[in-house]
Each structure stands twice: as structure tokens, then as C-alpha cells.
Design a protein around this motif. Structure first.
Motif, PDB file in Angstrom:
ATOM      1  N   ASN A 105     -17.286  17.801 102.410  1.00  0.00           N
ATOM      2  CA  ASN A 105     -17.509  16.444 102.937  1.00  0.00           C
ATOM      3  C   ASN A 105     -18.884  15.888 102.585  1.00  0.00           C
ATOM      4  N   TYR A 106     -19.638  16.634 101.773  1.00  0.00           N
ATOM      5  CA  TYR A 106     -21.012  16.228 101.497  1.00  0.00           C
ATOM      6  C   TYR A 106     -21.274  15.994 100.005  1.00  0.00           C
ATOM      7  N   ASN A 107     -20.188  15.901  99.218  1.00  0.00           N
ATOM      8  CA  ASN A 107     -20.311  15.667  97.769  1.00  0.00           C
ATOM      9  C   ASN A 107     -21.270  16.670  97.115  1.00  0.00           C
ATOM     10  N   ALA A 108     -21.152  17.910  97.550  1.00  0.00           N
ATOM     11  CA  ALA A 108     -22.056  18.945  97.031  1.00  0.00           C
ATOM     12  C   ALA A 108     -21.433  19.756  95.900  1.00  0.00           C
ATOM     13  N   ILE A 109     -20.182  19.480  95.563  1.00  0.00           N
ATOM     14  CA  ILE A 109     -19.502  20.278  94.536  1.00  0.00           C
ATOM     15  C   ILE A 109     -18.989  19.392  93.399  1.00  0.00           C
ATOM     16  N   THR A 110     -19.347  19.736  92.200  1.00  0.00           N
ATOM     17  CA  THR A 110     -18.806  19.119  90.988  1.00  0.00           C
ATOM     18  C   THR A 110     -18.305  20.253  90.089  1.00  0.00           C
ATOM     19  N   TYR A 111     -17.692  19.888  88.968  1.00  0.00           N
ATOM     20  CA  TYR A 111     -17.139  20.910  88.076  1.00  0.00           C
ATOM     21  C   TYR A 111     -17.730  20.819  86.677  1.00  0.00           C
ATOM     22  N   ASN A 112     -17.884  21.963  86.066  1.00  0.00           N
ATOM     23  CA  ASN A 112     -18.303  22.061  84.680  1.00  0.00           C
ATOM     24  C   ASN A 112     -17.320  22.975  83.954  1.00  0.00           C
ATOM     25  N   LYS A 113     -17.485  23.176  82.657  1.00  0.00           N
ATOM     26  CA  LYS A 113     -16.586  24.023  81.890  1.00  0.00           C
ATOM     27  C   LYS A 113     -17.348  25.126  81.177  1.00  0.00           C
ATOM     28  N   ARG A 114     -16.677  26.269  80.995  1.00  0.00           N
ATOM     29  CA  ARG A 114     -17.230  27.382  80.237  1.00  0.00           C
ATOM     30  C   ARG A 114     -16.136  27.989  79.374  1.00  0.00           C
ATOM     31  N   GLN A 115     -16.532  28.657  78.304  1.00  0.00           N
ATOM     32  CA  GLN A 115     -15.559  29.263  77.398  1.00  0.00           C
ATOM     33  C   GLN A 115     -15.116  30.613  77.931  1.00  0.00           C
ATOM     34  N   THR A 116     -13.777  30.812  77.961  1.00  0.00           N
ATOM     35  CA  THR A 116     -13.235  32.085  78.431  1.00  0.00           C
ATOM     36  C   THR A 116     -12.525  32.876  77.325  1.00  0.00           C
ATOM     37  N   GLY A 117     -12.281  32.212  76.184  1.00  0.00           N
ATOM     38  CA  GLY A 117     -11.613  32.890  75.072  1.00  0.00           C
ATOM     39  C   GLY A 117     -11.448  31.942  73.907  1.00  0.00           C
ATOM     40  N   LYS A 118     -10.591  32.312  72.968  1.00  0.00           N
ATOM     41  CA  LYS A 118     -10.339  31.449  71.813  1.00  0.00           C
ATOM     42  C   LYS A 118      -8.935  31.672  71.267  1.00  0.00           C
ATOM     43  N   ILE A 119      -8.478  30.702  70.476  1.00  0.00           N
ATOM     44  CA  ILE A 119      -7.179  30.765  69.800  1.00  0.00           C
ATOM     45  C   ILE A 119      -7.423  30.768  68.296  1.00  0.00           C
ATOM     46  N   GLU A 120      -6.792  31.703  67.605  1.00  0.00           N
ATOM     47  CA  GLU A 120      -6.887  31.760  66.145  1.00  0.00           C
ATOM     48  C   GLU A 120      -5.502  31.551  65.543  1.00  0.00           C
ATOM     49  N   SER A 121      -5.450  30.759  64.470  1.00  0.00           N
ATOM     50  CA  SER A 121      -4.171  30.467  63.808  1.00  0.00           C
ATOM     51  C   SER A 121      -4.318  30.641  62.303  1.00  0.00           C
ATOM     52  N   GLY A 122      -3.221  31.058  61.684  1.00  0.00           N
ATOM     53  CA  GLY A 122      -3.224  31.218  60.239  1.00  0.00           C
ATOM     54  C   GLY A 122      -1.811  31.364  59.710  1.00  0.00           C
ATOM     55  N   LYS A 123      -1.697  31.787  58.474  1.00  0.00           N
ATOM     56  CA  LYS A 123      -0.374  31.892  57.856  1.00  0.00           C
ATOM     57  C   LYS A 123      -0.335  33.117  56.947  1.00  0.00           C
ATOM     58  N   VAL A 124       0.842  33.751  56.882  1.00  0.00           N
ATOM     59  CA  VAL A 124       1.059  34.870  55.985  1.00  0.00           C
ATOM     60  C   VAL A 124       2.563  34.954  55.695  1.00  0.00           C
ATOM     61  N   ARG A 125       2.904  35.189  54.453  1.00  0.00           N
ATOM     62  CA  ARG A 125       4.305  35.345  54.039  1.00  0.00           C
ATOM     63  C   ARG A 125       5.188  34.190  54.529  1.00  0.00           C
ATOM     64  N   ASN A 126       4.638  32.995  54.487  1.00  0.00           N
ATOM     65  CA  ASN A 126       5.356  31.762  54.856  1.00  0.00           C
ATOM     66  C   ASN A 126       5.727  31.684  56.342  1.00  0.00           C
ATOM     67  N   ILE A 127       5.064  32.463  57.191  1.00  0.00           N
ATOM     68  CA  ILE A 127       5.258  32.308  58.635  1.00  0.00           C
ATOM     69  C   ILE A 127       3.909  31.987  59.280  1.00  0.00           C
TER      70      ILE A 127
END
Length: 276
Positions: A105-127
């Protein structure tokens, strides 16, 4: 079509079945075992895209905070604690639900972001291949799994699920239209297979079982499948040659003998699952 490959326990060969079946089906491969994503060690795709996985966490403004404890009472995940006249934050336990911000009730909380992991993408043998990687010391894999599967492409996708039957597996199964359960012919394998079957049945999707390291006898898994009327899709026999190829990091599907096994398995999968 998204096909989830899961196992009730670790070490059954779930990833081995996943990567070789993906090649046999010409399906995209998605590694959701974000704590130990080892499918890329065998497939070796060229990674051409990386994206961060960010999660929200609260920031407490001490100038506005009265240490009333309302935020602590609202948090269902024990990410906040009141010690004397101070509010302590354990950011890695936070699920970003926003309950603490609403309770304050006192506007004492806001939010921020942090990194928790990552996504990697690629291709091999047409998949297409993609995997999530959870940062070291991070306790929650679900945010990485969710972001990985939200960006899933069309066509046939083979989802290599985390081991076990925890919330990590449940969140991966939400995106599946069919499932393959990998097990081994042992008492431990049967015990955890039963739990995995129970989880899959909740989603009311077609599924079948693959026995890895099969002893080629009328074992407890085969008897269980008969008793429960569950389709046995196929088996991969226990053999020294399989172990040698695996230990070298080689793909079983490149071996002529194993190629026949996985081609037969892919045919069974197409028969059991409504192939489209």
C-alpha cells in the motif's frame, strides 16, 4: 505436430531416442532438458541465433517501505521474508507473479528483469534444432522451457523433455499433441514409467512406449504394456556396439544396423499417432 519424448527417470536413453528418431522422421529437434541439454553434442548444429531468457523480480524502495510485511504474506514462493524491521528478498525464488506489488500500500515495490538462461537455435541435416540453457545456480527451469516452446516452428517437432515427472515435464507436455515414453527393463524403470504414464494420461493425447537397452526377453516392461494395453512402439536392444557408438559421440542413425531400427520405429510412431 509436436511429439514429446519423456522418461520417468534419467539415464534411460531419452535423448538418444529423441535425436535419432528426429532424423528418421525428418522432424525438428527441441531440447527442453535445459539443465543438461546434451542433444547438440551429437547433432552438432551450426548455431546462428541466440536469445536471452529474462525473468522479473521485485525491487524494494527502502525510502517508501514501512516493513509492514504485507508483501511477505502475499508471496506464495517464500521469495520475501521479514527479519526484524527489514524485508529480505531472495530473487531466484521469485516467480514474477506480482502479488507483492499488489499487496503493498506504500508503492515500495517495482519490478526489474534479470537473465536466467538463453535459447540457441541452428540447423543440421535440413532440420531445425533449438535448445534452452539454464544459467548455473538458477533453481527454476520453467521460464526457459516456456520461452523455448513459445517460439516453436511449424511442421513436425520432437520435444526432448526433461527427465522425471516434475513441473518441468508438465510445462513441456502442454505443447505436445502426442508422446513417446522411453524406459528400460528394470524395476526402477517400471516404477518411474508408471508415473510418466499417469502424467501423459492427464493430457488425453496418444502415446506409446519405447524400451531402450532391451534384453530381448519377455521382461517386466513388455508384460506391463500387455496388461495396461499400451502400445509398445519398439525396442533398442542392449548391445556393446550401441554403447561404443554412444561413447564416441556418434549418431546411431548413421550406423546401418541402427538406421533400420529407427526407421522401423518411425513407422510405428506414424501408425500410433494421427500422422498429419
Amino acid at each position: 505436430m509436436n511429439i514429446a519424448v519423456l522418461s520417468g527417470k534419467g539415464g534411460t536413453g531419452k535423448t538418444t531416442i529423441s535425436i535419432n528418431l528426429a532424423l528418421a522422421l525428418k522432424a525438428n529437434y527441441i531440447d527442453c532438458d535445459v539443465e543438461e541439454p546434451n542433444g547438440f553434442l551429437f547433432l552438432k548444429p551450426i548455431v546462428d541465433k541466440t536469445e536471452k531468457v529474462m525473468v522479473e523480480y521485485p525491487i524494494i524502495d527502502k525510502a517508501n517501505c514501512t516493513s509492514c510485511g504485507a508483501c511477505v504474506n502475499a508471496c506464495q514462493f517464500n521469495a520475501l521474508a521479514k527479519v526484524k524491521d527489514e524485508i529480505l528478498l531472495f530473487s531466484k525464488l521469485c516467480h514474477g507473479c506480482g502479488a507483492c506489488e499488489l499487496a503493498c500500500n506504500y508503492n515500495a515495490i517495482t519490478y526489474n528483469k534479470r537473465q536466467t538462461g538463453k535459447i540457441e537455435s541452428g540447423k543440421v541435416r535440413n532440420i531445425n534444432c533449438s535448445r534452452g540453457i539454464l544459467n548455473v545456480n538458477e533453481p527454476m527451469a520453467v521460464p526457459v522451457i516456456r520461452q523455448l516452446l513459445k517460439s516453436i516452428s511449424g511442421g513436425v517437432n520432437l520435444i526432448d523433455c526433461p527427465p522425471g515427472t516434475s513441473c518441468n515435464v508438465v510445462n513441456a507436455l502442454k505443447y505436445a499433441s502426442a508422446a513417446i515414453l522411453v524406459t528400460e527393463p528394470s524395476e526402477f524403470g517400471l516404477h518411474d514409467l508408471k508415473m510418466a504414464v499417469g502424467v501423459v494420461k492427464m493430457y488425453n493425447i496418444p502415446f506409446g512406449i519405447v524400451i531402450n537397452k532391451d534384453d530381448e526377453k519377455d521382461n517386466i516392461i513388455k508384460r506391463y504394456c500387455k496388461e495396461e494395453k499400451i502400445k509398445l512402439l519398439g525396442t533398442v536392444p542392449y548391445s556393446k556396439n550401441t554403447a561404443v557408438l554412444y561413447s564416441r559421440g556418434e549418431i546411431l542413425y548413421d550406423d546401418p544396423h541402427h538406421k533400420v531400427l529407427f526407421d522401423e520405429l518411425s513407422k510405428e510412431v506414424k501408425e500410433v499417432i494421427s500422422w498429419n
